[in-house]
Design a protein around this motif. Structure first.
Motif, PDB file in Angstrom:
ATOM      1  N   LEU A 276       0.850  -1.194   0.000  1.00 50.55           N
ATOM      2  CA  LEU A 276       0.000   0.000   0.000  1.00 50.55           C
ATOM      3  C   LEU A 276       0.887   1.246   0.000  1.00 50.55           C
ATOM      4  CD1 LEU A 276      -2.700   1.528   0.370  1.00 50.55           C
ATOM      5  CD2 LEU A 276      -2.387   1.229   2.841  1.00 50.55           C
ATOM      6  N   PHE A 277       0.530   2.192  -0.868  1.00 48.14           N
ATOM      7  CA  PHE A 277       1.127   3.525  -0.844  1.00 48.14           C
ATOM      8  C   PHE A 277      -0.013   4.544  -0.935  1.00 48.14           C
ATOM      9  CE2 PHE A 277       2.612   7.347  -3.007  1.00 48.14           C
ATOM     10  CZ  PHE A 277       3.676   7.700  -2.216  1.00 48.14           C
ATOM     11  N   SER A 278      -0.107   5.468   0.085  1.00 46.25           N
ATOM     12  CA  SER A 278      -1.250   6.398   0.150  1.00 46.25           C
ATOM     13  C   SER A 278      -0.760   7.782   0.569  1.00 46.25           C
ATOM     14  CB  SER A 278      -2.279   5.884   1.156  1.00 46.25           C
ATOM     15  OG  SER A 278      -3.331   6.827   1.328  1.00 46.25           O
ATOM     16  N   PHE A 279      -1.269   8.843  -0.134  1.00 44.19           N
ATOM     17  CA  PHE A 279      -0.998  10.249   0.209  1.00 44.19           C
ATOM     18  C   PHE A 279      -2.340  10.942   0.367  1.00 44.19           C
ATOM     19  CE2 PHE A 279      -0.293  14.671  -0.834  1.00 44.19           C
ATOM     20  CZ  PHE A 279       0.831  14.981  -0.102  1.00 44.19           C
ATOM     21  N   GLN A 280      -2.623  11.450   1.580  1.00 44.48           N
ATOM     22  CA  GLN A 280      -3.918  12.073   1.880  1.00 44.48           C
ATOM     23  C   GLN A 280      -3.685  13.476   2.478  1.00 44.48           C
ATOM     24  OE1 GLN A 280      -6.829   9.494   3.881  1.00 44.48           O
ATOM     25  NE2 GLN A 280      -5.243   7.902   3.861  1.00 44.48           N
ATOM     26  N   TRP A 281      -4.531  14.418   2.051  1.00 43.83           N
ATOM     27  CA  TRP A 281      -4.517  15.779   2.633  1.00 43.83           C
ATOM     28  C   TRP A 281      -5.944  16.279   2.662  1.00 43.83           C
ATOM     29  CZ3 TRP A 281      -2.151  20.859   0.333  1.00 43.83           C
ATOM     30  CH2 TRP A 281      -2.063  21.812   1.353  1.00 43.83           C
ATOM     31  N   THR A 282      -6.524  16.296   3.846  1.00 41.13           N
ATOM     32  CA  THR A 282      -7.914  16.704   4.021  1.00 41.13           C
ATOM     33  C   THR A 282      -8.004  17.617   5.254  1.00 41.13           C
ATOM     34  OG1 THR A 282      -8.573  14.556   3.147  1.00 41.13           O
ATOM     35  CG2 THR A 282     -10.291  15.861   4.157  1.00 41.13           C
TER      36      THR A 282
END
Length: 495
Positions: A276-282
């Motif tokens: 898994l590779f994940s980039f989140q900005w919320t």
């Protein structure tokens, strides 16, 4: 000088005279030898002959030197005359012969018979008196028919041929082996006065007929004994074999059925890999922030109003980066053993129930998953310790998911396996691969409103399941075979 010359001439004349006299003496010493075509003539000598022999015409006769016996063996090949010169071991001429080869009707018959029967072992062909004879003992049984057919074309030839007693014993032994191989273990064959005696006990009259058929199949062409072919003795006409069997009317005891120990093993191997590779900005603004209202007054002007403070708390202000890898494997081995009779179906079954629950509170429901194996197998014995197996195997396994998943495998087949050898009877391979892009859910928001949401992710998952079945049959004497191995495994060990 003249005297010397005259002496030389006289010496030469005397030498020529002596040589001429020596040749004359040799011609006078020429002995006549009569040889018949196809027959052998032995010449006895009073000296040891040299191996160097001069035969003027080798197309008329052949020779063989026997130095140890001081003999020369001549054999006529074709009618005519030739000379034979013999020397001693010193190389000096000791004897000269005029060989006269004559042909007669008997000699022609001898030559023909030798050409036709040259490859038959044990025969002797020649002339005695005024008659041609064929004698000896036939060693190879298959040559009997050939000799009989050929001699039928020569009715005037004396037949002095018999079957070798040693050959009869060989035929009797092979005859007995074939009879006993046909499950007549109590029957024996021996040779008595040139006849085959079949003795023993069988189960019925039908068995006697069966034994007689085997005897006739191995019986060679019959050549009668010399005494029976003449009127010199009074003999009784006998068959070439005598059946001296008795049968026992009691029913045979059925043999004990064969027992088989069948071992089945089921091996399941699962492998999984996740990446898994994940980039989140919320970022989310808090619910207590200020408000500014802009509206229209009753007089038609613009009014503004505000409440609270124009300030709020922003959570998740910084982007979040997730990266993870996970892998694992598991192996499940099930084994079952059953002892069963030949041509009887044996079965063994093992099950495991796994309970689970779906939902919570009032919506909860109970369920169960069943895993295990069920084997049905029927063995049949073949030749050379090979076993025919009719197999029906059903295997199920449950995963560790919630709720668990059940994988069922069934094999229905027939195979041939040698005793104590293993065979693979079936296998299933399952591959699952999935890739997800940007499917990671945003962070759960309990209070406030997200200003914006930025998600970038990739998830790669692969899983592989292998399932293989092995079976090993073994022919055993009793059901107790192998019990000591089991007892040793469960034996309590003390320190």
């Amino acid at each position: 000088m003249l005297n010397k010359f005259c002496s030389l001439i006289i010496f030469c004349l005397l030498s020529l005279s002596l040589i001429a006299q020596d040749d004359v003496s040799k011609d006078e010493a020429l002995k006549e030898v009569d040889v018949v075509v196809g027959l052998e003539k032995i010449i006895k000598l009073d000296f040891v002959p040299n191996s160097v022999v001069k035969l003027a015409n080798e197309n008329l006769a052949s020779y063989q030197i026997v130095p140890s016996k001081k003999q020369v063996l001549l054999t006529g090949l074709k009618a005519g005359e030739t000379t034979l010169t013999l020397r001693d071991t010193a190389g000096d001429i000791r004897a000269r012969y005029l060989v006269k080869v004559t042909a007669s009707d008997q000699s022609k018959v001898v030559v023909q018979l030798k050409e036709l029967l040259n490859d038959v072992e044990g025969l002797e062909i020649g002339i005695k008196g005024d008659a041609v004879y064929v004698g000896g003992q036939i060693v190879v049984p298959s040559d009997i028919g050939k000799v009989v057919v050929i001699l039928d074309k020569y009715p005037d030839v004396l037949r002095l041929v018999e079957l070798s007693p040693q050959t009869q014993l060989i035929i009797a032994r092979k005859m007995q082996e074939e009879i006993q191989k046909s499950n007549f273990k109590d029957v024996t064959v021996r040779v008595v006065n040139g006849s085959f005696w079949i003795e023993g006990v069988v189960g019925s009259e039908e068995d006697i007929k069966r034994v007689e058929q085997i005897v006739n199949a191995y019986l060679p062409d019959q050549i009668q004994n010399l005494a029976r072919r003449t009127d010199a003795v009074q003999s009784i006409k006998k068959r070439p074999y005598e059946i001296l069997l008795t049968f026992n009317s009691k029913p045979k005891q059925e043999p004990l059925p064969k027992l088989f120990k069948i071992t089945a093993q089921f091996v399941e191997l699962t492998k999984g890999y996740d990446r898994l590779f994940s980039f989140q900005w919320t970022p989310v603004i808090g619910g207590t922030g200020g408000e500014i209202g802009i509206g229209k007054s009753n007089s038609g002007g613009v009014t503004t109003s505000s409440s609270g403070a124009l300030a709020a708390t922003i959570s998740h202000l910084f982007p979040k980066l997730d990266s993870a890898k996970s892998a694992g494997h598991a192996r499940v081995v099930e084994s079952g053993v059953v002892v069963v009779k030949e041509n009887i179906a044996g079965s063994i079954k093992k099950t495991t129930t796994i309970p689970y629950q779906i939902g919570t509170a009032d919506n909860a429901k109970a369920g169960s998953a069943v895993a295990g194996f069920d084997m049905n197998i029927t063995p049949t014995m073949l030749q050379e310790e090979k076993i025919n197996l009719k197999i029906v195997i059903h295997v199920s396994s449950a995963s560790n998911d919630a709720p668990p998943r059940t994988l069922d495998n069934t094999v229905d087949t027939q195979i041939i396996v040698k005793s104590q050898e293993s065979a693979v009877i079936g296998g299933v391979v399952t591959n699952n691969t999935s890739t997800d892009f940007d499917k990671v859910d945003p962070l759960a928001i309990t209070d406030g409103t997200p200003l914006f949401s930025f998600v970038k992710s990739k998830k790669y998952s692969t899983s592989r399941t292998q399932f293989v079945m092995f079976v090993t049959p073994e022919l055993i004497e009793s059901a107790a075979t192998g019990a000591s191995d089991i007892e040793r495994k469960f034996r309590k060990r003390s320190r």
